[in-house]
Design an enzyme around this catalytic site. Structure first.
Site, PDB file in Angstrom:
ATOM      1  N   ARG A  86       0.881  -1.128   0.039  1.00 49.10           N
ATOM      2  CA  ARG A  86       0.172  -0.056   0.037  1.00 49.10           C
ATOM      3  C   ARG A  86       0.959   0.954  -0.015  1.00 49.10           C
ATOM      4  NH1 ARG A  86      -4.937   1.903   2.221  1.00 49.10           N
ATOM      5  NH2 ARG A  86      -5.251   3.870   1.848  1.00 49.10           N
ATOM      6  N   ARG A  95      -5.377   1.605  -4.757  1.00 50.52           N
ATOM      7  CA  ARG A  95      -4.738   1.237  -3.729  1.00 50.52           C
ATOM      8  C   ARG A  95      -4.738  -0.304  -3.975  1.00 50.52           C
ATOM      9  NH1 ARG A  95      -8.096   3.131   0.158  1.00 50.52           N
ATOM     10  NH2 ARG A  95      -7.645   4.998  -0.756  1.00 50.52           N
ATOM     11  N   ASP A  98      -6.791  -1.948   1.110  1.00 52.54           N
ATOM     12  CA  ASP A  98      -7.268  -0.889   2.118  1.00 52.54           C
ATOM     13  C   ASP A  98      -7.982  -1.987   3.108  1.00 52.54           C
ATOM     14  OD1 ASP A  98      -8.034   1.369   3.085  1.00 52.54           O
ATOM     15  OD2 ASP A  98     -10.018   1.384   1.996  1.00 52.54           O
ATOM     16  N   ASP A 100     -10.281  -1.188   6.562  1.00 54.55           N
ATOM     17  CA  ASP A 100     -10.848  -0.200   7.214  1.00 54.55           C
ATOM     18  C   ASP A 100     -11.556  -1.045   8.486  1.00 54.55           C
ATOM     19  OD1 ASP A 100     -10.280   1.931   5.621  1.00 54.55           O
ATOM     20  OD2 ASP A 100     -12.151   1.956   4.478  1.00 54.55           O
TER      21      ASP A 100
HETATM   22  N1  ATP Z   1     -12.198   3.319  11.358  1.00 52.47           N
HETATM   23  C1  ATP Z   1     -11.505   3.513  10.818  1.00 52.47           C
HETATM   24  N2  ATP Z   1     -10.687   2.456  10.007  1.00 52.47           N
HETATM   25  C2  ATP Z   1      -9.421   2.825   9.100  1.00 52.47           C
HETATM   26  N3  ATP Z   1      -8.757   4.004   9.246  1.00 52.47           N
HETATM   27  C3  ATP Z   1      -9.354   4.809  10.075  1.00 52.47           C
HETATM   28  C4  ATP Z   1     -10.612   4.775  10.814  1.00 52.47           C
HETATM   29  N4  ATP Z   1     -10.948   6.040  11.486  1.00 52.47           N
HETATM   30  C5  ATP Z   1      -9.840   6.801  11.101  1.00 52.47           C
HETATM   31  N5  ATP Z   1      -9.144   6.225  10.416  1.00 52.47           N
HETATM   32  C6  ATP Z   1      -7.739   6.786   9.818  1.00 52.47           C
HETATM   33  O1  ATP Z   1      -7.841   7.170   8.512  1.00 52.47           O
HETATM   34  C7  ATP Z   1      -6.365   7.106   7.819  1.00 52.47           C
HETATM   35  C8  ATP Z   1      -6.701   7.300   6.457  1.00 52.47           C
HETATM   36  O2  ATP Z   1      -7.237   5.838   5.978  1.00 52.47           O
HETATM   37  P1  ATP Z   1      -7.143   5.539   4.517  1.00 52.47           P
HETATM   38  O3  ATP Z   1      -5.776   5.765   3.721  1.00 52.47           O
HETATM   39  O4  ATP Z   1      -7.501   4.197   4.560  1.00 52.47           O
HETATM   40  O5  ATP Z   1      -8.276   6.491   3.941  1.00 52.47           O
HETATM   41  P2  ATP Z   1      -9.107   6.190   2.555  1.00 52.47           P
HETATM   42  O6  ATP Z   1      -9.429   4.939   2.621  1.00 52.47           O
HETATM   43  O7  ATP Z   1      -8.309   6.966   1.446  1.00 52.47           O
HETATM   44  O8  ATP Z   1     -10.408   6.970   2.746  1.00 52.47           O
HETATM   45  P3  ATP Z   1     -11.882   6.294   3.537  1.00 52.47           P
HETATM   46  O9  ATP Z   1     -11.172   6.667   5.145  1.00 52.47           O
HETATM   47  O10 ATP Z   1     -12.812   7.336   3.036  1.00 52.47           O
HETATM   48  O11 ATP Z   1     -11.846   5.043   3.465  1.00 52.47           O
HETATM   49  C9  ATP Z   1      -5.710   6.092   8.596  1.00 52.47           C
HETATM   50  O12 ATP Z   1      -4.344   6.317   8.627  1.00 52.47           O
HETATM   51  C10 ATP Z   1      -6.500   6.032  10.066  1.00 52.47           C
HETATM   52  O13 ATP Z   1      -5.934   6.836  10.960  1.00 52.47           O
HETATM   53  N1  PH2 Z   2     -15.767   0.777  -5.086  1.00 50.69           N
HETATM   54  C1  PH2 Z   2     -14.838   1.222  -3.912  1.00 50.69           C
HETATM   55  N2  PH2 Z   2     -14.630   2.584  -4.034  1.00 50.69           N
HETATM   56  C2  PH2 Z   2     -13.856   3.261  -3.350  1.00 50.69           C
HETATM   57  C3  PH2 Z   2     -13.322   2.398  -2.394  1.00 50.69           C
HETATM   58  C4  PH2 Z   2     -13.604   1.057  -2.178  1.00 50.69           C
HETATM   59  O1  PH2 Z   2     -13.153   0.110  -1.442  1.00 50.69           O
HETATM   60  N3  PH2 Z   2     -14.432   0.667  -3.275  1.00 50.69           N
HETATM   61  N4  PH2 Z   2     -12.398   2.993  -1.354  1.00 50.69           N
HETATM   62  C5  PH2 Z   2     -12.302   4.269  -1.496  1.00 50.69           C
HETATM   63  C6  PH2 Z   2     -11.325   4.846  -0.321  1.00 50.69           C
HETATM   64  O2  PH2 Z   2     -11.409   4.265   0.821  1.00 50.69           O
HETATM   65  C7  PH2 Z   2     -12.780   5.005  -2.236  1.00 50.69           C
HETATM   66  N5  PH2 Z   2     -13.664   4.479  -3.346  1.00 50.69           N
END
Ligand code: ATP
Ligand code: PH2
Length: 165
Positions: A86, A95, A98, A100
Site C-alpha cells: 500500500r 490502492r 485497504d 478499514d
Molecule cells: N475506522 C477507521 N478505519 C480505518 N482507518 C481509520 C478509521 N478511522 C480513522 N482512520 C484513519 O484514516 C486514515 C486514512 O485511511 P485510508 O488511507 O485508508 O483512507 P481512505 O481509504 O483513502 O479513505 P476512507 O477513510 O474514506 O476509506 C488512517 O491512517 C487512519 O488513521
Molecule cells: N468501489 C469502491 N470505491 C472506493 C473504495 C472501495 O473500497 N471500493 N475505497 C475508497 C477509499 O476508501 C474510495 N472508493
C-alpha cells in the site's frame, strides 16, 4: 490489555494488481495474527470506484474476534496494508489493499487517528452489501439501525457478486 474477545467488523478492498489474490492473502494474514480470530468472511464483490476516476474495486468484509484495543487493531491493519504494498499519497487514490475498521463492538469513538464506527460506512454500498451478508443484525451504534436496514437505504446497482468464489 483487553482480556476478553471483542467482536469487530472490517472492510477489505483493492484495485491495483492481482486484487483477488491480495485480498485472500490479507485474510490469511489476519487469521495468522496473534490476538485476531477470523470468524467469517463475506463473498467478494466487484464494485465501481466511488470518488476520483480509477479502476473497479474488489470489496468484501470480515468478522473478527480480537484481543486488542481498537488503536492496536488499527495499527495492525495498517501494517498488513503496508505488507501488501500500500502506498499513501492522496486520499481515495487507487490502492493494492485497504483495510478499514468498521465496527468494534458497539464502541463510538472520535479521535484524529480513529473514528468508530467508520464514519463513511453508512453511505457505502461497497461496504454494506458484503457486511449485510455476514452480519445483517449487527446494530450500527450511531444510527441505531441494523446493517440489513442500512443496506436498503443505498444504491447497490454498482456492486456485483463475483462468480467462482
Ligand atoms: N475506522 C477507521 N478505519 C480505518 N482507518 C481509520 C478509521 N478511522 C480513522 N482512520 C484513519 O484514516 C486514515 C486514512 O485511511 P485510508 O488511507 O485508508 O483512507 P481512505 O481509504 O483513502 O479513505 P476512507 O477513510 O474514506 O476509506 C488512517 O491512517 C487512519 O488513521
Ligand atoms: N468501489 C469502491 N470505491 C472506493 C473504495 C472501495 O473500497 N471500493 N475505497 C475508497 C477509499 O476508501 C474510495 N472508493
Amino acid at each position: 490489555m483487553v482480556n476478553q474477545n471483542i467482536a469487530c467488523a472490517i472492510a477489505l478492498g483493492g484495485n491495483i494488481g492481482e486484487t483477488w489474490a491480495i485480498l485472500e492473502a490479507a485474510i490469511e494474514t489476519l487469521a495468522q495474527t496473534p490476538g485476531i480470530f477470523l470468524e467469517k468472511k463475506s463473498n467478494w464483490y466487484k464494485t465501481k470506484a466511488v470518488g476520483p476516476p480509477q479502476p473497479d474495486y474488489i470489496n468484501g468484509a470480515a468478522l473478527l474476534q480480537v484481543e486488542m484495543i481498537p488503536q492496536l487493531l488499527l495499527e495492525t491493519l495498517l501494517q498488513i496494508e503496508n505488507k501488501f504494498g500500500r502506498q499513501r499519497r492522496e486520499r481515495w487514490e487507487a490502492r493494492t489493499l485497504d483495510l478499514d475498521l468498521l465496527l468494534y463492538n458497539d464502541v463510538i469513538l472520535d479521535t484524529p487517528k480513529l473514528q468508530l464506527p467508520h464514519p463513511r460506512m453508512r453511505e457505502r454500498a461497497f461496504v454494506l452489501v458484503p457486511l449485510a451478508e455476514i452480519a445483517p443484525d449487527w446494530i450500527e451504534p450511531v444510527s441505531g439501525y441494523k446493517i440489513k436496514e442500512l443496506v436498503q437505504e443505498v444504491d447497490c446497482s454498482d456492486v456485483h457478486l463475483l462468480e467462482y468464489q
